[in-house]
Design an enzyme around this catalytic site. Structure first.
Site, mmCIF file in Angstrom:
data_model
loop_
_atom_site.group_PDB
_atom_site.id
_atom_site.type_symbol
_atom_site.label_atom_id
_atom_site.label_comp_id
_atom_site.label_asym_id
_atom_site.label_seq_id
_atom_site.Cartn_x
_atom_site.Cartn_y
_atom_site.Cartn_z
ATOM 1 C CD GLU A 102 -3.375 -1.056 1.308
ATOM 2 O OE1 GLU A 102 -3.794 0.102 1.530
ATOM 3 O OE2 GLU A 102 -4.109 -2.064 1.298
HETATM 4 N N1 CAA Z 1 -6.955 10.958 -3.719
HETATM 5 C C1 CAA Z 1 -7.535 11.271 -4.893
HETATM 6 N N2 CAA Z 1 -6.824 11.634 -5.992
HETATM 7 C C2 CAA Z 1 -5.488 11.664 -5.889
HETATM 8 C C3 CAA Z 1 -4.815 11.340 -4.690
HETATM 9 C C4 CAA Z 1 -5.602 10.977 -3.579
HETATM 10 N N3 CAA Z 1 -5.041 10.646 -2.406
HETATM 11 N N4 CAA Z 1 -3.493 11.432 -4.891
HETATM 12 C C5 CAA Z 1 -3.315 11.822 -6.174
HETATM 13 N N5 CAA Z 1 -4.520 11.946 -6.764
HETATM 14 C C6 CAA Z 1 -4.785 12.421 -8.122
HETATM 15 C C7 CAA Z 1 -4.163 13.800 -8.293
HETATM 16 O O1 CAA Z 1 -5.047 14.812 -7.860
HETATM 17 C C8 CAA Z 1 -3.924 13.838 -9.776
HETATM 18 O O2 CAA Z 1 -5.142 14.135 -10.429
HETATM 19 P P1 CAA Z 1 -5.204 15.198 -11.657
HETATM 20 O O3 CAA Z 1 -4.352 14.633 -12.733
HETATM 21 O O4 CAA Z 1 -6.630 15.250 -12.010
HETATM 22 O O5 CAA Z 1 -4.645 16.468 -11.110
HETATM 23 C C9 CAA Z 1 -3.571 12.407 -10.126
HETATM 24 O O6 CAA Z 1 -4.096 11.604 -9.055
HETATM 25 C C10 CAA Z 1 -2.077 12.197 -10.242
HETATM 26 O O7 CAA Z 1 -1.486 12.572 -9.006
HETATM 27 P P2 CAA Z 1 0.096 12.654 -8.845
HETATM 28 O O8 CAA Z 1 0.662 13.521 -9.937
HETATM 29 O O9 CAA Z 1 0.388 12.988 -7.429
HETATM 30 O O10 CAA Z 1 0.509 11.139 -9.177
HETATM 31 P P3 CAA Z 1 1.923 10.483 -9.366
HETATM 32 O O11 CAA Z 1 1.935 9.757 -10.658
HETATM 33 O O12 CAA Z 1 2.991 11.471 -9.069
HETATM 34 O O13 CAA Z 1 1.899 9.304 -8.265
HETATM 35 C C11 CAA Z 1 2.219 8.331 -6.070
HETATM 36 C C12 CAA Z 1 1.747 9.511 -6.939
HETATM 37 C C13 CAA Z 1 1.881 8.792 -4.694
HETATM 38 C C14 CAA Z 1 3.689 8.012 -6.164
HETATM 39 C C15 CAA Z 1 1.390 7.075 -6.463
HETATM 40 O O14 CAA Z 1 1.865 6.494 -7.664
HETATM 41 C C16 CAA Z 1 1.406 6.019 -5.362
HETATM 42 O O15 CAA Z 1 0.649 6.115 -4.386
HETATM 43 N N6 CAA Z 1 2.248 4.973 -5.495
HETATM 44 C C17 CAA Z 1 2.200 3.846 -4.558
HETATM 45 C C18 CAA Z 1 1.243 2.807 -5.111
HETATM 46 C C19 CAA Z 1 0.635 1.968 -4.035
HETATM 47 O O16 CAA Z 1 0.358 2.401 -2.923
HETATM 48 N N7 CAA Z 1 0.345 0.741 -4.390
HETATM 49 C C20 CAA Z 1 -0.331 -0.139 -3.473
HETATM 50 C C21 CAA Z 1 -0.813 -1.314 -4.182
HETATM 51 S S1 CAA Z 1 -2.167 -2.084 -3.385
HETATM 52 C C22 CAA Z 1 -1.538 -2.971 -2.120
HETATM 53 O O17 CAA Z 1 -0.400 -2.922 -1.777
HETATM 54 C C23 CAA Z 1 -2.574 -3.767 -1.409
HETATM 55 C C24 CAA Z 1 -2.021 -4.884 -0.626
HETATM 56 O O18 CAA Z 1 -1.439 -5.803 -1.125
HETATM 57 C C25 CAA Z 1 -2.189 -4.897 0.827
#
Ligand code: CAA
Length: 385
Positions: free
Chosen positions: A365
């Site tokens: 996550e």
């Molecule tokens: N809520 C809603 N929208 C969001 C948001 C949030 N928390 N965070 C970003 N967004 C939206 C932004 O507003 C943006 O929208 P617009 O284009 O309309 O402006 C869009 O998403 C892109 O945002 P960013 O430019 O910030 O995105 P990024 O490409 O730079 O990525 C990141 C951000 C935080 C690195 C993201 O890629 C990330 O969270 N990576 C980690 C992935 C992850 O957590 N994976 C988990 C897999 S599931 C898992 O692990 C389950 C399990 O097994 C237990």
């Protein structure tokens, strides 16, 4: 801020605590040995009404709040972090996104059986080439009349194989980056939907983790969740809640580790000397250090859960609490392993399990490195603390 639980929250916490301390505790050894999904425990969660805690009764849930759900994950994870993550993923990143972004038809068809525990849910975002950089996924969804055709591979999917429904993210418009990603609900029986073998993990042996292959899976358009291009936002918004669940799971692990350390360190109830000569490597100061951290994590977990419940933005808090609680789980479990000195007795074995289970909380996550980026990004957006 009110920190006292409501009567309903207390009732759910106590129910989960009793179930964990009895049936879950008894099942852990078999989960470790057999490394398989505990179908019978999920069936009991269903019977106890814990599979859809924060889902309104109108959609088949218990109609309680996100704090109560967080309490349940916390309590279960004290005995089995595997069961904690099973419930966390099922609820916060499978059921709740469909409740929040779905149509009434989708709520009826998917949320009702998920919340009632008739079906188990999973969340399929990560791909072999897109883990931390979730916006780089390559799974494609091409519209063809009234349906979409999905192709791609998802990896490290928690609950895969055991789950019936998957919230799957795919690219519908490659020219639009994260705005070209769309979410879908895919059933395990869809033609072309294949599940890989259960991964051999270092911990969380009762939780099943597999890859998924989507090979020309044809999905009716009514299984699209939200609008085309809304998928990344759905994924991120759902992970805000998911990460609070992982923090609660981490807190459960950390508290279990503290319990082992205290048992080893404290004098017996009759005032006689400690059960065993403790400090192989855990003097009282180390115990105090982890007690402090666990207390801080506990307060923060429930503050973040309350924010989520109130519908307030909690992206920063979810990242911060996941970071704090997972580091605390790994640190406290490591200290428990040192305290028990690699003992082959049951307490030593439990410490080793907690340590193995804790590690992934810093990784899934969103890795803790990613959370530092999210936290600083949120602060910069806001222009300061
Ligand atoms: N809520 C809603 N929208 C969001 C948001 C949030 N928390 N965070 C970003 N967004 C939206 C932004 O507003 C943006 O929208 P617009 O284009 O309309 O402006 C869009 O998403 C892109 O945002 P960013 O430019 O910030 O995105 P990024 O490409 O730079 O990525 C990141 C951000 C935080 C690195 C993201 O890629 C990330 O969270 N990576 C980690 C992935 C992850 O957590 N994976 C988990 C897999 S599931 C898992 O692990 C389950 C399990 O097994 C237990």
């Amino acid at each position: 801020m009110e920190l006292r639980p409501t009567k309903e929250q207390e009732a759910i916490r106590d129910l989960a605590r009793r179930f964990a301390a009895t049936e879950v505790r008894q099942a852990v050894a078999a989960m470790e040995r057999d490394k398989r999904f505990p179908q019978e425990l999920f069936a009991r969660l269903k019977e106890l009404g814990l599979t859809g805690i924060p889902v309104p009764q109108a959609w088949g849930g218990r109609g309680a709040d996100f704090v109560s759900y967080t309490m349940a994950v916390h309590e279960l994870s004290k005995e089995s972090a595997a069961l904690g993550v099973i419930l966390s993923v099922h609820t916060s990143v499978a059921t709740l996104p469909i409740l929040r972004y779905g149509t009434d038809e989708q709520r009826e068809r998917f949320v009702r059986p998920l919340a009632g525990g008739a079906l188990l849910g999973a969340f399929a975002l990560t791909e072999p080439w897109a883990g931390s950089d979730a916006g780089s996924i390559r799974t494609s969804a091409v519209r063809n009349g009234d349906e979409y055709v999905l192709n791609g591979t998802k990896t490290f999917i928690t609950n895969a194989g055991a789950a019936d429904l998957y919230v799957v993210f795919a690219v519908t418009d490659p020219s639009r980056g994260t705005r070209g990603i769309t979410a879908f609900v895919v059933g395990k029986d869809a033609e072309g939907f294949k599940i890989g073998p259960n991964e051999k993990k270092m911990g969380l042996h009762g939780s099943q983790t597999c890859c998924i292959v989507l090979d020309n899976v044809r999905l009716p358009a009514e299984q699209r969740l939200g609008e085309e291009g809304q998928g990344f936002s759905i994924a991120m918004g759902s992970l805000d809640g998911g990460r609070i669940g992982i923090a609660a799971q981490s807190l459960g692990i950390a508290e279990a580790a503290l319990g082992l350390m205290c048992e080893a360190a404290l004098p017996k109830a009759d005032g006689s000397k400690a059960r065993r000569a403790v400090p192989v490597g855990a003097p009282q100061a180390e115990l105090a250090y982890w007690i402090e951290h666990v207390e801080a994590a506990r307060l923060f977990v429930y503050r973040a859960a309350a924010l989520r419940q109130e519908g307030k933005p909690c992206t920063k808090e979810a990242s911060m609490v996941k970071l704090l609680a997972s580091d605390t789980a790994v640190g406290a479990a490591g200290a428990a392993v040192r305290t028990l000195g690699g003992s082959t007795r049951p307490a030593g074995q439990t410490a080793a399990r907690l340590f193995r289970d804790a590690k992934v909380t810093q990784i899934y996550e969103g890795t803790n490195e990613i959370h530092r980026i999210v936290i600083s990004g949120q602060l910069m957006k806001k222009g300061g603390v």
